[in-house]
Design a protein around this motif. Sequence first.
Motif, short mmCIF file in Angstrom:
data_model
loop_
_atom_site.label_atom_id
_atom_site.label_comp_id
_atom_site.label_asym_id
_atom_site.label_seq_id
_atom_site.Cartn_x
_atom_site.Cartn_y
_atom_site.Cartn_z
N PHE A 143 -13.39 17.39 -1.97
CA PHE A 143 -12.94 16.51 -3.41
C PHE A 143 -15.07 15.96 -3.89
O PHE A 143 -15.16 16.43 -2.62
N TYR A 177 -1.82 -0.75 -1.32
CA TYR A 177 -1.86 0.23 -0.03
C TYR A 177 -0.90 1.71 -0.42
O TYR A 177 -2.26 2.75 0.39
N VAL A 187 -7.78 7.88 1.18
CA VAL A 187 -7.69 7.70 3.02
C VAL A 187 -7.81 9.22 2.73
O VAL A 187 -8.73 10.23 3.76
N GLY A 188 -6.58 10.43 2.47
CA GLY A 188 -6.80 11.70 2.42
C GLY A 188 -7.36 12.07 2.11
O GLY A 188 -8.15 13.38 2.03
N GLN A 189 -8.14 11.24 0.32
CA GLN A 189 -9.15 11.67 -0.19
C GLN A 189 -10.74 12.20 0.56
O GLN A 189 -11.64 13.24 1.26
N GLY A 232 -4.39 3.55 -1.26
CA GLY A 232 -5.01 3.39 0.14
C GLY A 232 -5.02 4.70 0.54
O GLY A 232 -5.85 5.11 1.24
N VAL A 233 -3.75 4.92 1.04
CA VAL A 233 -2.99 5.66 0.81
C VAL A 233 -3.92 7.56 0.47
O VAL A 233 -4.41 8.16 1.71
N GLY A 270 5.69 2.44 4.58
CA GLY A 270 4.66 1.27 3.91
C GLY A 270 5.64 0.40 2.94
O GLY A 270 5.46 -1.00 3.34
N LEU A 328 -0.67 2.27 9.99
CA LEU A 328 0.12 3.54 9.49
C LEU A 328 -1.60 4.16 8.92
O LEU A 328 -1.32 5.12 9.53
N LEU A 329 -1.69 3.24 8.73
CA LEU A 329 -3.38 3.99 8.17
C LEU A 329 -4.16 4.31 9.20
O LEU A 329 -4.79 5.46 8.55
N LEU A 367 -12.66 2.12 3.68
CA LEU A 367 -12.10 1.81 5.02
C LEU A 367 -11.87 0.87 4.95
O LEU A 367 -11.08 -0.19 4.50
N ARG A 407 3.57 14.64 2.66
CA ARG A 407 2.85 12.85 3.62
C ARG A 407 2.26 12.14 3.18
O ARG A 407 2.84 11.21 4.07
N LEU A 408 1.39 11.88 2.41
CA LEU A 408 0.55 11.37 1.98
C LEU A 408 2.07 9.83 1.17
O LEU A 408 1.76 8.51 1.30
N PHE A 418 4.11 8.28 3.64
CA PHE A 418 3.48 7.21 4.40
C PHE A 418 3.91 6.42 3.37
O PHE A 418 3.87 4.51 3.59
N PHE A 450 -3.16 7.24 10.93
CA PHE A 450 -4.22 8.28 10.13
C PHE A 450 -5.18 8.86 10.32
O PHE A 450 -5.71 9.75 10.30
N GLN A 476 1.59 -1.46 8.14
CA GLN A 476 0.86 -0.66 7.02
C GLN A 476 -0.67 -0.60 7.62
O GLN A 476 -0.79 0.45 6.98
#
Lengths: 430, 198
Positions: B124, A131, A138-140, A134-135, A158, B19-20, A93, A150-151, A154, B23, B16
């Motif tokens: 994953f 970005y 992070v989902g992964q 990144g979304v 942004g 938002l991350l 992250l 939603r991915l 987002f 989440f 941005q």
Amino acid sequence: MVENSSNTGSDGERFLERLPSELARWESAGIITAEQSQAIRSRYSATDQAPRAIQAQGRLVTALAVIGSVLVGLGIILFFAANWDGIDRWPKLAIIFGSILTAHGLGYYLRYHRGYVRVGTGMILLACVIYGAGVHLVGQVYHVDVNDPRLMLFWFLGVAPLVYIVKSQPIQFLGLVLLLLTLGFRLPDWIEDVNSGEALLGASMFLILGLLILSVGRIKEEIKFLRPYSEVFQLVGLITALGSIFFLTFKDVFDSLEYGRFTRGDIELGYQILIVVAGVLVLGLVTATAWLHRRNENSFTLVGIEGVAIVIALAAAYVVISVDSETGVLYTAVLNGLLAFALLGVLVSGYLRGREAWVNIGLAFIGIDITARYFEYSWDLFDRSLIFVAAGVILLVGGYLVERARQKMVERIRSAALISERPGQAGRSR
Amino acid sequence: MSLPLKIAFWATVAGQIILLLAFIAFKEDTLRSGTSVLLETAPVDPRSILQGDFAILDYKIAELPNWAKDSDRGEPFYVQLYEHPNGVWVADAYTREEPRGVRVYIKGTVNDRQRLEFGIDTFFIPEGKGFIIGQATDVKVRVSIGSSGKAVIDDLILDGTPFDPTVPPKNISQKPPPPRPEIETPEPGSPPVSPARK
């Protein structure tokens, strides 16, 4: 922004490119006289008006910066993906946040402090791509479904403000594509109760959205401070709308319906609200654009015809969505006719308004449509080898004819622009 | 660049990041404060997990009861769970309304195969490690479930051991599978293939 007030930078260059045709329009609209037009022209010296070679060089830098941003973005995504397992959650992250901030910071510094507008924009575009990566990464990390709408939402949220903060065409393009993708990923949830005809509902939604984006782009052209955001909106809207109509021209799309009838469950309220609101907005924007041209008969007629064409395409989308039919043949015939008229309209409008991009898009769609129609109707009738040989001949001959027509139209557009630069003759070529 | 645009630019960049972070915070909150349950699952198709870097998980509790078999696609269901003595959480009841007074329940929606999806159907995995899941005999998932019935995957448990791509499960042979015979057995009744024609 700083570059707005000068003739340097991408906005300044675009302004100088547009100046001759704009002056001609103002003259024909009676806003300024021929003398005033000449006075404005002479205010911008010959050195200000960048020659075509320099303009092309600028576009090359933009293209290189954009391609570079996309390649670096892809490289970063692949690096993350390949080494994802070897990095702990929090360092992962931290890398994402660090990359986003670094790219934005560098882009801001290059664009606004050092004056490297194109490269700086490329870096900001790269930050937007990182970005988005990144979304999804992070989902992964949290095992969020790859198709989770939603991915994309987002990512779009942004990037959307930057479309208007950074006056950059690549970022506008990215923002619009993300908007369409966000709604495209949401679509399966809206129509999951529908048993057949999902493709028709999807294509109709994109047709309405394309017309909305096109209409927004059209009215932005009429409003001075929104004009830098006009061109990309118009092109993306036009391509989306034409692509959707093209998809709806295939007989197989309608044949996929069970027994030629729509068998539908409930379409979710979100979809219904979207298409109604978008449709009302299109009608409002088309009317408003025509109203802004009410004092000039010529431009009012042209804008009015364009508006009627948009409303006809809009009506077609609603007919496909809401009217059941015993057979898809009628739909196919009507939509093929609509596509033919739409493409003709795009060519005429592009020619009359001096827009090379519209002419190119129109001719490209004509080429694609002829090829698609050929394969659609000949596949079951002739021998495969014959089909491919004939297709090759059609493509070569068609390509020659389309290119010749394109060159003629573009030459006429350019010569019209040159004539309009001569004092006293502006507007005659239109 | 004017001051308002400068502020807007950096506010968007901050947006941005926020938002991350939001989440991440939502998922972390469910992982830390939610109820940790172990659910029995199986990859939908052992072959499909190799088609990319994720495995599709199909939970045992995703099976709808008979009275709900004709539910519409997308319809929400709440599955009340209780812990079996062997540590696995199993379905106690299925309701269309959100349960009240029930400690642990998970929210799902009916998919096109008339089974439930819970938003935790994807796991994953590192590239090329799908075979580990495909060869495991017992696949379970440790999940954290929040108070509203939303769940987040915590870990994949293969044959009683948390998934580790570097360590194959205990009962899986490290040896590669034997090579397939090159000559296929002819079907009964089919003419023999002569060596010359091959």
